[in-house]
Structures are given as structure tokens and as C-alpha cells.
Design a protein around this motif. Sequence first.
Motif, PDB file in Angstrom:
ATOM      1  N   ILE A  92       1.027  -1.143  -0.109  1.00 22.74           N
ATOM      2  CA  ILE A  92      -0.063  -0.146  -0.009  1.00 22.74           C
ATOM      3  C   ILE A  92       0.830   1.208  -0.074  1.00 22.74           C
ATOM      4  CG2 ILE A  92      -1.558   1.374   1.266  1.00 22.74           C
ATOM      5  CD1 ILE A  92      -3.152  -0.916   0.280  1.00 22.74           C
ATOM      6  N   GLU A  93       2.017   1.116   0.730  1.00 23.44           N
ATOM      7  CA  GLU A  93       2.774   2.516   0.794  1.00 23.44           C
ATOM      8  C   GLU A  93       3.465   2.895  -0.488  1.00 23.44           C
ATOM      9  OE1 GLU A  93       2.934  -0.549   2.999  1.00 23.44           O
ATOM     10  OE2 GLU A  93       1.879   0.415   4.435  1.00 23.44           O
ATOM     11  N   ALA A  94       3.914   1.833  -0.937  1.00 20.11           N
ATOM     12  CA  ALA A  94       4.758   2.178  -2.293  1.00 20.11           C
ATOM     13  C   ALA A  94       3.523   2.514  -3.657  1.00 20.11           C
ATOM     14  CB  ALA A  94       5.583   0.710  -2.814  1.00 20.11           C
ATOM     15  N   LEU A  95       2.571   1.581  -3.585  1.00 23.56           N
ATOM     16  CA  LEU A  95       1.532   2.022  -4.405  1.00 23.56           C
ATOM     17  C   LEU A  95       0.884   3.485  -4.343  1.00 23.56           C
ATOM     18  CD1 LEU A  95      -0.397  -1.212  -4.305  1.00 23.56           C
ATOM     19  CD2 LEU A  95       0.665  -0.240  -6.399  1.00 23.56           C
ATOM     20  N   THR A  96       0.423   3.901  -3.007  1.00 23.16           N
ATOM     21  CA  THR A  96       0.096   5.334  -2.775  1.00 23.16           C
ATOM     22  C   THR A  96       1.014   6.567  -2.897  1.00 23.16           C
ATOM     23  OG1 THR A  96       0.610   5.096  -0.653  1.00 23.16           O
ATOM     24  CG2 THR A  96      -1.649   4.556  -1.300  1.00 23.16           C
ATOM     25  N   LYS A  97       2.404   6.109  -3.460  1.00 18.67           N
ATOM     26  CA  LYS A  97       3.539   7.198  -4.055  1.00 18.67           C
ATOM     27  C   LYS A  97       3.339   7.207  -5.310  1.00 18.67           C
ATOM     28  CE  LYS A  97       6.446   6.593   0.084  1.00 18.67           C
ATOM     29  NZ  LYS A  97       7.738   5.797   0.516  1.00 18.67           N
ATOM     30  N   LEU A  98       2.693   6.390  -5.845  1.00 19.01           N
ATOM     31  CA  LEU A  98       2.315   6.515  -7.549  1.00 19.01           C
ATOM     32  C   LEU A  98       1.516   7.511  -7.680  1.00 19.01           C
ATOM     33  CD1 LEU A  98       2.230   2.736  -8.440  1.00 19.01           C
ATOM     34  CD2 LEU A  98       4.245   4.274  -8.682  1.00 19.01           C
ATOM     35  N   LYS A  99       1.680   8.239  -8.713  1.00 18.62           N
ATOM     36  CA  LYS A  99       0.870   9.511  -9.352  1.00 18.62           C
ATOM     37  C   LYS A  99      -0.653   8.906  -9.477  1.00 18.62           C
ATOM     38  CE  LYS A  99       0.330  13.735 -10.893  1.00 18.62           C
ATOM     39  NZ  LYS A  99       0.236  15.010 -10.008  1.00 18.62           N
TER      40      LYS A  99
END
Length: 146
Positions: A37-44
Motif C-alpha cells: 500500500i505504501e509504495a502504491l500510494t506514492k504513485l501519481k
Amino acid sequence: MERDIKPVGFYKNKAKSIKETAKILIDKYNGALPDSIEALTKLKGVGRKTANVIMANIFGVPSIIVDTHCMRLSNRIGFVKSKDPDKIEFELRKIVPFDMYTTFSNLMVYHGRATCKARKPKCSECIINNVCDFYKRLSNDIILNV
């Protein structure tokens, strides 16, 4: 790309986000989706809802997906008292068993579309009206106003 995604709405911003995200996925993740979730939510353009959809449907990780149906029903039924999707997600995590997260989310969507509609909920047809705060308040209002 804008022409292809135009029916979705906000297509100019979404096309820009898709291009930026694709570049990040290629440059930082070798073309693969990150699996957190953490990495995905950093995506634009990717918020918690989208990240949870990806986790549930691509990686098979039970996830609570708070869309408009889940938000509306969680408040109507009485599970939460919040309009903040993130708060709702974390409150629901406390009461929904982990292995049921995704199923619960899907059931909320189906129930919201079929029965507990935004403008005209079908409370008298609802199979959970006996535990629903909204229905109880509605019933009390009808009794008091008769």
C-alpha cells in the motif's frame, strides 16, 4: 491516450498521471507493480482505494476498499461515523475479520447498488434492516410522525 480514457472523466489529469506512473514503474520497479500500500500510494494518481483494489485483485491480499458505496453503507448501518475514507477503512478493519476484507468490500458495493441506493434506499426489502441504524431511525420517524 486522452481519447481512450475520455469516457472515464477528468481524462486530461488521468492521462498525465498514467504517463507519470508508467515512467516510475519502468524506472523504479522494472515495469512491475509494487506490492505494498505504501509504495502504491506514492504513485501519481493512486490513493488508498486504488491501492487496496490492486492489493486485493492483483496480489490476493485481503483489503478493505472504501468506495462511495462502502462509505455510505458503513455510515448508514452504523459501523462508523465518518466521511473520511481512510478513517472508515481503519475502523472497519477493527470489526471485519482479515480474511473477509475483500469479500466484505464487494458485498458493500453490491448491496449499495442493488438495495441501499444513495437517493432511494429500499429499506423495506433490505435483508439487514434489523441491524441498520438508518432503518431504525427511519422507522422511528415514521412511527413518531403518524
